[in-house]
Design a protein around this motif. Structure first.
Motif, PDB file in Angstrom:
ATOM      1  N   VAL A   1       0.803  -1.223   0.000  1.00 48.23           N
ATOM      2  CA  VAL A   1       0.000   0.000   0.000  1.00 48.23           C
ATOM      3  C   VAL A   1       0.838   1.276   0.000  1.00 48.23           C
ATOM      4  N   LEU A   2       1.913   1.296   0.773  1.00 48.49           N
ATOM      5  CA  LEU A   2       2.585   2.566   1.047  1.00 48.49           C
ATOM      6  C   LEU A   2       3.875   2.815   0.277  1.00 48.49           C
ATOM      7  N   VAL A   3       4.456   1.788  -0.322  1.00 48.36           N
ATOM      8  CA  VAL A   3       5.698   1.981  -1.069  1.00 48.36           C
ATOM      9  C   VAL A   3       5.401   2.559  -2.446  1.00 48.36           C
ATOM     10  N   SER A   4       6.278   3.438  -2.914  1.00 47.57           N
ATOM     11  CA  SER A   4       6.124   4.012  -4.253  1.00 47.57           C
ATOM     12  C   SER A   4       5.989   2.906  -5.295  1.00 47.57           C
ATOM     13  N   ASN A   5       5.050   3.082  -6.223  1.00 48.86           N
ATOM     14  CA  ASN A   5       4.829   2.059  -7.260  1.00 48.86           C
ATOM     15  C   ASN A   5       4.814   2.683  -8.652  1.00 48.86           C
ATOM     16  N   THR A   6       5.570   3.767  -8.837  1.00 48.09           N
ATOM     17  CA  THR A   6       5.652   4.376 -10.171  1.00 48.09           C
ATOM     18  C   THR A   6       6.978   3.996 -10.829  1.00 48.09           C
ATOM     19  N   ALA A   7       6.918   3.798 -12.142  1.00 46.46           N
ATOM     20  CA  ALA A   7       8.093   3.307 -12.876  1.00 46.46           C
ATOM     21  C   ALA A   7       8.554   4.280 -13.954  1.00 46.46           C
ATOM     22  N   PHE A   8       8.247   5.566 -13.795  1.00 45.54           N
ATOM     23  CA  PHE A   8       8.666   6.549 -14.811  1.00 45.54           C
ATOM     24  C   PHE A   8       9.587   7.585 -14.169  1.00 45.54           C
ATOM     25  N   ASN A   9      10.376   8.245 -15.002  1.00 49.11           N
ATOM     26  CA  ASN A   9      11.364   9.201 -14.501  1.00 49.11           C
ATOM     27  C   ASN A   9      10.882  10.645 -14.529  1.00 49.11           C
ATOM     28  N   ASN A  10       9.860  10.919 -15.329  1.00 50.04           N
ATOM     29  CA  ASN A  10       9.322  12.283 -15.376  1.00 50.04           C
ATOM     30  C   ASN A  10       8.604  12.614 -14.073  1.00 50.04           C
ATOM     31  N   LYS A  11       8.260  13.878 -13.911  1.00 47.45           N
ATOM     32  CA  LYS A  11       7.577  14.288 -12.684  1.00 47.45           C
ATOM     33  C   LYS A  11       6.153  13.748 -12.606  1.00 47.45           C
TER      34      LYS A  11
ATOM     35  N   LYS B   1       5.483  -0.160 -11.307  1.00 45.10           N
ATOM     36  CA  LYS B   1       6.532  -1.151 -11.045  1.00 45.10           C
ATOM     37  C   LYS B   1       5.921  -2.544 -10.839  1.00 45.10           C
ATOM     38  N   ASP B   2       4.790  -2.578 -10.163  1.00 44.86           N
ATOM     39  CA  ASP B   2       4.189  -3.857  -9.782  1.00 44.86           C
ATOM     40  C   ASP B   2       2.673  -3.790  -9.944  1.00 44.86           C
ATOM     41  N   THR B   3       2.152  -4.457 -10.960  1.00 47.87           N
ATOM     42  CA  THR B   3       0.703  -4.431 -11.181  1.00 47.87           C
ATOM     43  C   THR B   3      -0.049  -5.334 -10.207  1.00 47.87           C
ATOM     44  N   GLU B   4       0.633  -6.337  -9.670  1.00 41.31           N
ATOM     45  CA  GLU B   4      -0.030  -7.269  -8.743  1.00 41.31           C
ATOM     46  C   GLU B   4      -0.412  -6.574  -7.445  1.00 41.31           C
ATOM     47  N   THR B   5       0.515  -5.815  -6.869  1.00 39.81           N
ATOM     48  CA  THR B   5       0.179  -5.107  -5.631  1.00 39.81           C
ATOM     49  C   THR B   5      -0.885  -4.039  -5.896  1.00 39.81           C
ATOM     50  N   PHE B   6      -0.813  -3.421  -7.054  1.00 39.68           N
ATOM     51  CA  PHE B   6      -1.848  -2.431  -7.409  1.00 39.68           C
ATOM     52  C   PHE B   6      -3.212  -3.109  -7.467  1.00 39.68           C
ATOM     53  N   SER B   7      -3.284  -4.277  -8.112  1.00 42.48           N
ATOM     54  CA  SER B   7      -4.544  -5.017  -8.231  1.00 42.48           C
ATOM     55  C   SER B   7      -5.087  -5.392  -6.857  1.00 42.48           C
ATOM     56  N   THR B   8      -4.196  -5.812  -5.986  1.00 36.03           N
ATOM     57  CA  THR B   8      -4.621  -6.204  -4.637  1.00 36.03           C
ATOM     58  C   THR B   8      -5.293  -5.047  -3.917  1.00 36.03           C
ATOM     59  N   VAL B   9      -4.655  -3.892  -3.953  1.00 36.74           N
ATOM     60  CA  VAL B   9      -5.209  -2.717  -3.272  1.00 36.74           C
ATOM     61  C   VAL B   9      -6.490  -2.250  -3.970  1.00 36.74           C
ATOM     62  N   ALA B  10      -6.499  -2.324  -5.302  1.00 33.73           N
ATOM     63  CA  ALA B  10      -7.679  -1.896  -6.061  1.00 33.73           C
ATOM     64  C   ALA B  10      -8.910  -2.706  -5.676  1.00 33.73           C
ATOM     65  N   TYR B  11      -8.750  -4.018  -5.528  1.00 32.47           N
ATOM     66  CA  TYR B  11      -9.871  -4.868  -5.121  1.00 32.47           C
ATOM     67  C   TYR B  11     -10.270  -4.600  -3.681  1.00 32.47           C
ATOM     68  N   LYS B  12      -9.291  -4.392  -2.815  1.00 34.53           N
ATOM     69  CA  LYS B  12      -9.582  -4.124  -1.400  1.00 34.53           C
ATOM     70  C   LYS B  12     -10.364  -2.827  -1.240  1.00 34.53           C
TER      71      LYS B  12
ATOM     72  N   ILE C   1      -2.460   6.297  -6.002  1.00 35.32           N
ATOM     73  CA  ILE C   1      -2.836   6.116  -7.410  1.00 35.32           C
ATOM     74  C   ILE C   1      -4.316   5.804  -7.537  1.00 35.32           C
ATOM     75  N   ILE C   2      -4.800   4.902  -6.698  1.00 41.34           N
ATOM     76  CA  ILE C   2      -6.217   4.518  -6.766  1.00 41.34           C
ATOM     77  C   ILE C   2      -7.110   5.689  -6.380  1.00 41.34           C
ATOM     78  N   ASN C   3      -6.736   6.418  -5.345  1.00 45.85           N
ATOM     79  CA  ASN C   3      -7.524   7.598  -4.960  1.00 45.85           C
ATOM     80  C   ASN C   3      -7.575   8.619  -6.095  1.00 45.85           C
ATOM     81  N   THR C   4      -6.489   8.697  -6.861  1.00 43.31           N
ATOM     82  CA  THR C   4      -6.418   9.648  -7.977  1.00 43.31           C
ATOM     83  C   THR C   4      -7.329   9.224  -9.120  1.00 43.31           C
TER      84      THR C   4
END
Length: 347
Positions: free
Chosen positions: A29-39, A63-74, A97-100
């Motif tokens: 939930v709390l670790v950064s999960n973005t994989a791009f270098n731009n702002k 970076k990780d779609t699996e953890t994103f999916s887990t949080v999205a379902y929760k 990300i999900i809140n956004t």
């Protein structure tokens, strides 16, 4: 003593379990999960998108779609997807990300100008919002809508005043059209309407005349003077005799708007079309292109003078030579004809 050891062991197992759970929550939930270098990264989620569609859109920036999916379902997002344009910032975690993507749909800037036909406008807008060109064109031509706004097929293009507007990316074709109708009414305020009335022209006629002015000169500062020539002709009952209307009439009659016509020939002046202002008096039945605001205001605030003629100035390219009499104009025209013939421009 034995019981005490058991309690200590249970406590230790519990602490380890809590630590593992905390680590899992932190990483999920709390670790950064973005994989791009731009702002930031722009995300566009279509209407009626499935969760798989969302994952496909987000995969390049996660970076990780699996953890994103887990949080999205929760969080219940997977079954409650919102279309729109979203801004994902570098360093966001899955929760951010999900809140956004479920509540922060951001408007985009939509720009358009100088389109010749509704078809061109529909194509230009479909490159900026979700609605496709066919649905936009259908909305533009809807007879009920045109009637409600006192427009016809020939004048419909004039409804869309070129500018930069804010829209949500997932705005429907009808939503875009309806907002532009509102903007059109806002543009034609009491001051502009009063000026049009003083010219004895309707707003649609002003737009049609402004389209000719814009086609005649790209120089904004010259447009009020060119507009003054056409106003003078209208006031004395002269034909407008505007070459751009002949070019439009030719394109329309041949159903070929891709052709490039640099020179109007005498045979073109005989084309029987209501847009041919060498044959038909008054303002054409509709705009031959989409005039911008400077051209519309050039007509409403035309320069008062005694000029009735003008021709391209070959000594100051982009500008024109103006004349009060036909004899003076013919001298200016002869100079232009010699020059264009020397350039080998036959069409």
């Amino acid at each position: 003593m034995y019981i005490k050891k058991i309690l200590v062991a249970i406590l230790l197992v519990g602490l380890v379990g809590m630590a593992v759970f905390a680590w899992y929550v932190y990483n999920t939930v709390l670790v950064s999960n973005t994989a791009f270098n731009n702002k930031e990264a722009h995300v566009y989620i279509p209407t009626n998108a499935s969760f798989d569609d969302v994952l496909e859109e987000l995969e390049p920036i996660l970076k990780d779609t699996e953890t994103f999916s887990t949080v999205a379902y929760k969080k219940g997002y997977a079954s409650n997807i919102k279309p729109g344009h979203y801004l994902i910032k570098k360093g966001m975690n899955n929760n951010d990300i999900i809140n956004t993507v479920r509540s922060k749909n951001i408007p985009i800037k939509v720009k358009f100008n100088n389109q010749e036909r509704l078809e061109n406008l529909a194509g230009a807008i479909s490159n900026q919002i979700e609605a496709d060109s066919l649905s936009l064109l259908h909305a533009f031509r809807d007879e009920v809508f045109l009637k409600e706004n006192k427009l016809e097929a020939t004048t419909a293009l004039g409804l869309y005043v070129p500018n930069t507007y804010e829209f949500y990316w997932n705005t429907s074709a009808e939503g875009f059209r309806d907002k532009m109708a509102t903007e059109y009414k806002r543009f034609w305020n009491e001051q502009r309407l009063a000026k049009a009335k003083k010219l004895n022209l309707t707003p649609t006629q002003v737009i049609s005349l402004a389209a000719i002015v814009q086609k005649e000169t790209a120089k904004v500062e010259e447009r009020p003077r060119v507009a003054g020539v056409y106003i003078n002709r209208l006031q004395v009952g002269m034909l407008l005799q505007a070459d751009p209307t002949v070019i439009y009439a030719k394109k329309l009659s041949e159903n070929n708007f891709d052709q490039i016509i640099k020179r109007v020939l005498y045979v073109d002046l005989e084309l029987d079309s209501p847009y041919n202002t060498y044959k038909y008096a008054g303002v054409p039945p509709g705009p031959i292109a989409m005039p911008d605001i400077t051209s519309i205001d050039a007509v409403l605030n035309y320069e008062k003078h005694d000029y009735f003629y003008f021709v391209a100035n070959v000594q100051n390219f982009g500008y024109h030579k103006f004349a009060k009499t036909l004899s003076q104009h013919n001298q200016n025209k002869a100079e232009y004809v010699r020059w264009i013939s020397q350039q080998g421009v036959n069409r």
